[in-house]
Design a protein around this motif. Structure first.
Motif, PDB file in Angstrom:
ATOM      1  N   GLY A   1       2.192   6.675  -8.005  1.00  0.00           N
ATOM      2  CA  GLY A   1       3.416   7.454  -8.199  1.00  0.00           C
ATOM      3  C   GLY A   1       4.478   6.639  -8.904  1.00  0.00           C
ATOM      4  N   SER A   2       5.708   6.799  -8.453  1.00  0.00           N
ATOM      5  CA  SER A   2       6.858   6.123  -9.066  1.00  0.00           C
ATOM      6  C   SER A   2       7.659   5.375  -7.998  1.00  0.00           C
ATOM      7  N   PRO A   3       7.117   4.272  -7.491  1.00  0.00           N
ATOM      8  CA  PRO A   3       7.834   3.550  -6.431  1.00  0.00           C
ATOM      9  C   PRO A   3       9.148   2.972  -6.939  1.00  0.00           C
ATOM     10  N   ARG A   4      10.056   2.769  -6.012  1.00  0.00           N
ATOM     11  CA  ARG A   4      11.382   2.236  -6.315  1.00  0.00           C
ATOM     12  C   ARG A   4      11.550   0.878  -5.645  1.00  0.00           C
ATOM     13  N   GLY A   5      12.367   0.052  -6.270  1.00  0.00           N
ATOM     14  CA  GLY A   5      12.693  -1.251  -5.709  1.00  0.00           C
ATOM     15  C   GLY A   5      14.193  -1.373  -5.534  1.00  0.00           C
ATOM     16  N   LEU A   6      14.594  -2.215  -4.618  1.00  0.00           N
ATOM     17  CA  LEU A   6      16.002  -2.483  -4.354  1.00  0.00           C
ATOM     18  C   LEU A   6      16.330  -3.898  -4.803  1.00  0.00           C
ATOM     19  N   ARG A   7      17.420  -4.053  -5.546  1.00  0.00           N
ATOM     20  CA  ARG A   7      17.870  -5.394  -5.925  1.00  0.00           C
ATOM     21  C   ARG A   7      18.772  -5.917  -4.805  1.00  0.00           C
TER      22      ARG A   7
ATOM     23  N   ARG B   1       0.855  -1.184   0.000  1.00  0.00           N
ATOM     24  CA  ARG B   1       0.000   0.000   0.000  1.00  0.00           C
ATOM     25  C   ARG B   1       0.891   1.235   0.000  1.00  0.00           C
ATOM     26  N   GLY B   2       0.575   2.169  -0.839  1.00  0.00           N
ATOM     27  CA  GLY B   2       1.408   3.355  -1.019  1.00  0.00           C
ATOM     28  C   GLY B   2       2.199   3.261  -2.306  1.00  0.00           C
ATOM     29  N   ALA B   3       2.728   2.069  -2.612  1.00  0.00           N
ATOM     30  CA  ALA B   3       3.448   1.861  -3.867  1.00  0.00           C
ATOM     31  C   ALA B   3       2.482   1.436  -4.965  1.00  0.00           C
ATOM     32  N   TYR B   4       1.546   0.559  -4.610  1.00  0.00           N
ATOM     33  CA  TYR B   4       0.524   0.124  -5.552  1.00  0.00           C
ATOM     34  C   TYR B   4      -0.740   0.932  -5.276  1.00  0.00           C
ATOM     35  N   ALA B   5      -1.493   1.214  -6.313  1.00  0.00           N
ATOM     36  CA  ALA B   5      -2.706   2.025  -6.201  1.00  0.00           C
ATOM     37  C   ALA B   5      -3.743   1.337  -5.319  1.00  0.00           C
ATOM     38  N   ASP B   6      -4.365   2.134  -4.444  1.00  0.00           N
ATOM     39  CA  ASP B   6      -5.426   1.590  -3.592  1.00  0.00           C
ATOM     40  C   ASP B   6      -6.539   0.963  -4.420  1.00  0.00           C
TER      41      ASP B   6
ATOM     42  N   VAL C   1      12.897  -5.870  -3.743  1.00  0.00           N
ATOM     43  CA  VAL C   1      12.055  -5.538  -2.598  1.00  0.00           C
ATOM     44  C   VAL C   1      11.720  -4.051  -2.695  1.00  0.00           C
ATOM     45  N   LEU C   2      10.488  -3.717  -2.349  1.00  0.00           N
ATOM     46  CA  LEU C   2      10.087  -2.314  -2.398  1.00  0.00           C
ATOM     47  C   LEU C   2      10.933  -1.487  -1.437  1.00  0.00           C
ATOM     48  N   GLU C   3      11.284  -0.295  -1.869  1.00  0.00           N
ATOM     49  CA  GLU C   3      12.059   0.629  -1.037  1.00  0.00           C
ATOM     50  C   GLU C   3      11.341   0.919   0.280  1.00  0.00           C
ATOM     51  N   GLN C   4      10.021   0.967   0.246  1.00  0.00           N
ATOM     52  CA  GLN C   4       9.245   1.262   1.450  1.00  0.00           C
ATOM     53  C   GLN C   4       9.152   0.064   2.400  1.00  0.00           C
ATOM     54  N   ASN C   5       9.477  -1.132   1.942  1.00  0.00           N
ATOM     55  CA  ASN C   5       9.326  -2.333   2.766  1.00  0.00           C
ATOM     56  C   ASN C   5      10.605  -2.578   3.574  1.00  0.00           C
ATOM     57  N   VAL C   6      10.803  -1.726   4.554  1.00  0.00           N
ATOM     58  CA  VAL C   6      12.030  -1.740   5.353  1.00  0.00           C
ATOM     59  C   VAL C   6      12.179  -3.037   6.144  1.00  0.00           C
ATOM     60  N   ALA C   7      11.084  -3.583   6.646  1.00  0.00           N
ATOM     61  CA  ALA C   7      11.159  -4.839   7.410  1.00  0.00           C
ATOM     62  C   ALA C   7      11.687  -5.972   6.525  1.00  0.00           C
ATOM     63  N   ALA C   8      11.206  -6.064   5.295  1.00  0.00           N
ATOM     64  CA  ALA C   8      11.689  -7.106   4.386  1.00  0.00           C
ATOM     65  C   ALA C   8      13.158  -6.879   4.043  1.00  0.00           C
ATOM     66  N   GLN C   9      13.552  -5.627   3.861  1.00  0.00           N
ATOM     67  CA  GLN C   9      14.962  -5.328   3.585  1.00  0.00           C
ATOM     68  C   GLN C   9      15.841  -5.819   4.729  1.00  0.00           C
ATOM     69  N   ARG C  10      15.427  -5.528   5.965  1.00  0.00           N
ATOM     70  CA  ARG C  10      16.206  -5.989   7.132  1.00  0.00           C
ATOM     71  C   ARG C  10      16.312  -7.508   7.146  1.00  0.00           C
ATOM     72  N   PHE C  11      15.192  -8.182   6.828  1.00  0.00           N
ATOM     73  CA  PHE C  11      15.180  -9.646   6.785  1.00  0.00           C
ATOM     74  C   PHE C  11      16.220 -10.152   5.790  1.00  0.00           C
TER      75      PHE C  11
ATOM     76  N   ALA D   1      15.834   0.680  -8.656  1.00  0.00           N
ATOM     77  CA  ALA D   1      15.236   0.887  -9.973  1.00  0.00           C
ATOM     78  C   ALA D   1      13.742   1.137  -9.806  1.00  0.00           C
ATOM     79  N   ALA D   2      13.134   1.648 -10.857  1.00  0.00           N
ATOM     80  CA  ALA D   2      11.686   1.843 -10.852  1.00  0.00           C
ATOM     81  C   ALA D   2      10.988   0.490 -10.768  1.00  0.00           C
ATOM     82  N   VAL D   3       9.892   0.455 -10.032  1.00  0.00           N
ATOM     83  CA  VAL D   3       9.097  -0.765  -9.902  1.00  0.00           C
ATOM     84  C   VAL D   3       8.214  -0.898 -11.145  1.00  0.00           C
ATOM     85  N   PRO D   4       8.255  -2.064 -11.803  1.00  0.00           N
ATOM     86  CA  PRO D   4       7.359  -2.244 -12.949  1.00  0.00           C
ATOM     87  C   PRO D   4       5.918  -2.424 -12.460  1.00  0.00           C
ATOM     88  N   PRO D   5       4.953  -1.904 -13.196  1.00  0.00           N
ATOM     89  CA  PRO D   5       3.565  -2.031 -12.743  1.00  0.00           C
ATOM     90  C   PRO D   5       3.060  -3.468 -12.849  1.00  0.00           C
TER      91      PRO D   5
END
Length: 181
Positions: free
Chosen positions: A159-165, A25-30, A123-133, A145-149
Protein backbone atom coordinates in the motif's frame (compact mmCIF):
# COMPACT_ATOMS: atom_id res chain seq x y z
CA UNK A 1 29.89 -0.26 22.31
CA UNK A 2 32.18 0.09 19.36
CA UNK A 3 32.30 1.39 15.81
CA UNK A 4 31.28 -1.11 13.14
CA UNK A 5 33.65 -2.28 10.44
CA UNK A 6 33.13 -4.00 7.10
CA UNK A 7 33.54 -7.36 8.85
CA UNK A 8 30.33 -6.64 10.81
CA UNK A 9 28.07 -6.27 7.75
CA UNK A 10 26.56 -9.77 7.93
CA UNK A 11 25.68 -9.56 11.64
CA UNK A 12 24.17 -6.10 11.19
CA UNK A 13 22.17 -7.32 8.18
CA UNK A 14 20.73 -10.26 10.14
CA UNK A 15 19.60 -8.01 13.00
CA UNK A 16 18.25 -5.40 10.57
CA UNK A 17 16.24 -8.02 8.66
CA UNK A 18 14.84 -9.53 11.86
CA UNK A 19 13.77 -6.09 13.08
CA UNK A 20 12.07 -5.30 9.78
CA UNK A 21 10.27 -8.64 9.81
CA UNK A 22 8.95 -7.97 13.31
CA UNK A 23 8.09 -4.27 13.03
CA UNK A 24 7.58 -3.42 9.35
CA UNK A 25 5.06 -6.13 8.45
CA UNK A 26 2.01 -4.46 6.96
CA UNK A 27 4.02 -1.52 5.62
CA UNK A 28 6.51 -3.63 3.68
CA UNK A 29 5.29 -6.41 1.40
CA UNK A 30 5.25 -9.89 2.91
CA UNK A 31 6.90 -11.20 -0.26
CA UNK A 32 9.86 -8.90 0.42
CA UNK A 33 10.07 -9.56 4.18
CA UNK A 34 9.65 -13.32 3.76
CA UNK A 35 12.13 -13.43 0.88
CA UNK A 36 15.86 -12.99 1.12
CA UNK A 37 15.76 -9.70 2.99
CA UNK A 38 18.96 -10.73 4.81
CA UNK A 39 20.86 -10.79 1.50
CA UNK A 40 19.30 -7.45 0.53
CA UNK A 41 20.37 -5.86 3.82
CA UNK A 42 23.76 -7.58 3.55
CA UNK A 43 24.55 -5.82 0.29
CA UNK A 44 23.38 -2.50 1.76
CA UNK A 45 25.49 -2.89 4.90
CA UNK A 46 28.57 -4.13 3.05
CA UNK A 47 28.45 -0.99 0.91
CA UNK A 48 27.69 1.36 3.82
CA UNK A 49 30.43 0.03 6.05
CA UNK A 50 32.98 0.01 3.24
CA UNK A 51 32.33 3.69 2.46
CA UNK A 52 31.59 5.09 5.88
CA UNK A 53 32.82 8.66 5.38
CA UNK A 54 30.08 11.06 6.40
CA UNK A 55 28.41 8.46 8.59
CA UNK A 56 28.99 6.32 11.66
CA UNK A 57 27.64 2.95 12.73
CA UNK A 58 27.89 1.97 16.39
CA UNK A 59 27.34 -1.58 17.61
CA UNK A 60 26.10 -2.66 21.02
CA UNK A 61 27.39 -6.09 21.99
CA UNK A 62 26.89 -8.26 25.02
CA UNK A 63 28.90 -11.42 25.54
CA UNK A 64 30.04 -11.32 21.91
CA UNK A 65 26.47 -11.10 20.64
CA UNK A 66 25.27 -8.12 18.59
CA UNK A 67 22.31 -6.72 20.55
CA UNK A 68 21.77 -3.45 18.70
CA UNK A 69 23.16 -0.85 16.34
CA UNK A 70 22.67 2.73 15.25
CA UNK A 71 23.67 4.31 11.95
CA UNK A 72 23.82 8.09 11.60
CA UNK A 73 24.45 10.11 8.43
CA UNK A 74 25.98 13.48 9.27
CA UNK A 75 24.47 16.70 7.90
CA UNK A 76 21.96 14.78 5.80
CA UNK A 77 19.42 17.60 5.59
CA UNK A 78 20.09 21.36 5.66
CA UNK A 79 17.01 22.03 7.81
CA UNK A 80 16.81 18.93 10.04
CA UNK A 81 20.47 18.04 10.47
CA UNK A 82 21.92 14.56 10.75
CA UNK A 83 19.83 11.48 10.00
CA UNK A 84 19.58 8.49 12.31
CA UNK A 85 18.96 6.14 9.41
CA UNK A 86 18.78 3.00 11.53
CA UNK A 87 18.41 2.15 15.19
CA UNK A 88 17.59 -1.49 15.88
CA UNK A 89 17.75 -3.62 19.02
CA UNK A 90 17.34 -7.40 19.28
CA UNK A 91 13.82 -8.39 20.22
CA UNK A 92 14.80 -9.97 23.54
CA UNK A 93 16.88 -6.90 24.44
CA UNK A 94 14.11 -4.32 24.23
CA UNK A 95 13.47 -2.21 27.33
CA UNK A 96 16.99 -2.87 28.64
CA UNK A 97 18.41 0.58 27.85
CA UNK A 98 20.26 -0.51 24.71
CA UNK A 99 18.27 1.78 22.40
CA UNK A 100 18.74 4.74 24.74
CA UNK A 101 22.50 4.23 24.89
CA UNK A 102 22.68 3.87 21.10
CA UNK A 103 20.63 7.05 20.64
CA UNK A 104 23.01 8.80 23.03
CA UNK A 105 26.02 7.59 21.05
CA UNK A 106 24.44 8.88 17.83
CA UNK A 107 23.83 12.26 19.47
CA UNK A 108 27.42 12.41 20.71
CA UNK A 109 28.73 11.56 17.22
CA UNK A 110 26.57 14.32 15.73
CA UNK A 111 27.87 16.77 18.32
CA UNK A 112 31.46 15.92 17.41
CA UNK A 113 31.35 15.29 13.66
CA UNK A 114 28.39 17.19 12.19
CA UNK A 115 28.30 20.81 11.12
CA UNK A 116 25.14 21.42 13.16
CA UNK A 117 23.61 20.04 16.33
CA UNK A 118 20.21 18.87 15.06
CA UNK A 119 19.29 15.22 14.51
CA UNK A 120 16.22 13.49 13.09
CA UNK A 121 14.85 10.14 12.02
CA UNK A 122 11.86 8.60 10.29
CA UNK A 123 9.64 6.07 12.04
CA UNK A 124 6.76 4.15 10.52
CA UNK A 125 3.33 5.49 11.46
CA UNK A 126 2.33 1.96 12.50
CA UNK A 127 5.34 1.57 14.83
CA UNK A 128 3.70 3.15 17.85
CA UNK A 129 6.13 1.61 20.36
CA UNK A 130 9.11 3.21 18.59
CA UNK A 131 7.27 6.54 18.44
CA UNK A 132 6.70 6.42 22.21
CA UNK A 133 10.40 5.60 22.71
CA UNK A 134 11.57 8.60 20.66
CA UNK A 135 9.03 10.99 22.15
CA UNK A 136 10.02 9.94 25.67
CA UNK A 137 13.59 10.84 24.77
CA UNK A 138 12.68 14.36 23.74
CA UNK A 139 11.89 14.04 20.04
CA UNK A 140 9.21 16.16 18.43
CA UNK A 141 7.13 14.87 15.53
CA UNK A 142 7.20 17.58 12.87
CA UNK A 143 5.64 15.95 9.79
CA UNK A 144 4.40 12.83 8.04
CA UNK A 145 5.34 11.69 4.57
CA UNK A 146 5.12 8.69 2.27
CA UNK A 147 7.62 5.95 3.05
CA UNK A 148 10.13 5.44 0.23
CA UNK A 149 10.31 1.83 -0.95
CA UNK A 150 13.37 -0.16 0.16
CA UNK A 151 15.89 -0.27 -2.66
CA UNK A 152 13.62 2.00 -4.71
CA UNK A 153 11.31 -0.91 -5.60
CA UNK A 154 7.61 0.00 -5.08
CA UNK A 155 6.70 -3.71 -5.09
CA UNK A 156 8.43 -3.95 -1.71
CA UNK A 157 5.75 -1.76 -0.11
CA UNK A 158 2.32 -2.81 1.01
CA UNK A 159 0.00 0.00 0.00
CA UNK A 160 1.11 3.53 0.84
CA UNK A 161 2.65 3.49 4.32
CA UNK A 162 3.44 6.76 6.05
CA UNK A 163 6.42 7.78 8.15
CA UNK A 164 6.79 10.38 10.87
CA UNK A 165 9.79 12.70 11.05
CA UNK A 166 11.02 12.88 14.65
CA UNK A 167 13.44 15.72 15.41
CA UNK A 168 15.87 16.74 18.13
CA UNK A 169 16.83 20.38 17.37
CA UNK A 170 19.82 20.17 19.72
CA UNK A 171 21.55 16.84 20.40
CA UNK A 172 22.94 18.26 23.64
CA UNK A 173 19.53 17.48 25.17
CA UNK A 174 20.42 13.77 24.73
CA UNK A 175 23.76 13.97 26.55
CA UNK A 176 22.31 12.16 29.57
CA UNK A 177 21.87 9.04 27.38
CA UNK A 178 25.58 8.68 26.60
CA UNK A 179 27.01 5.62 28.27
CA UNK A 180 30.44 4.29 27.38
CA UNK A 181 29.78 0.72 28.51
Amino acid sequence: MRLAGVEDAERVAVLHADSWRRHYRGAYADSFLDGDVVADRGSVWSARLAASSGSETVLAEYGGRLVGFVHVVFDSDPEWGSLVDNLHVVHDGRRAGIGSRLLGRAARAVGVRAGGGAMYLWVLEQNVAAQRFYLSRGATCVETAAVPPPGGDPARLNGSPRGLRMVWPDVATLSHLVDDR
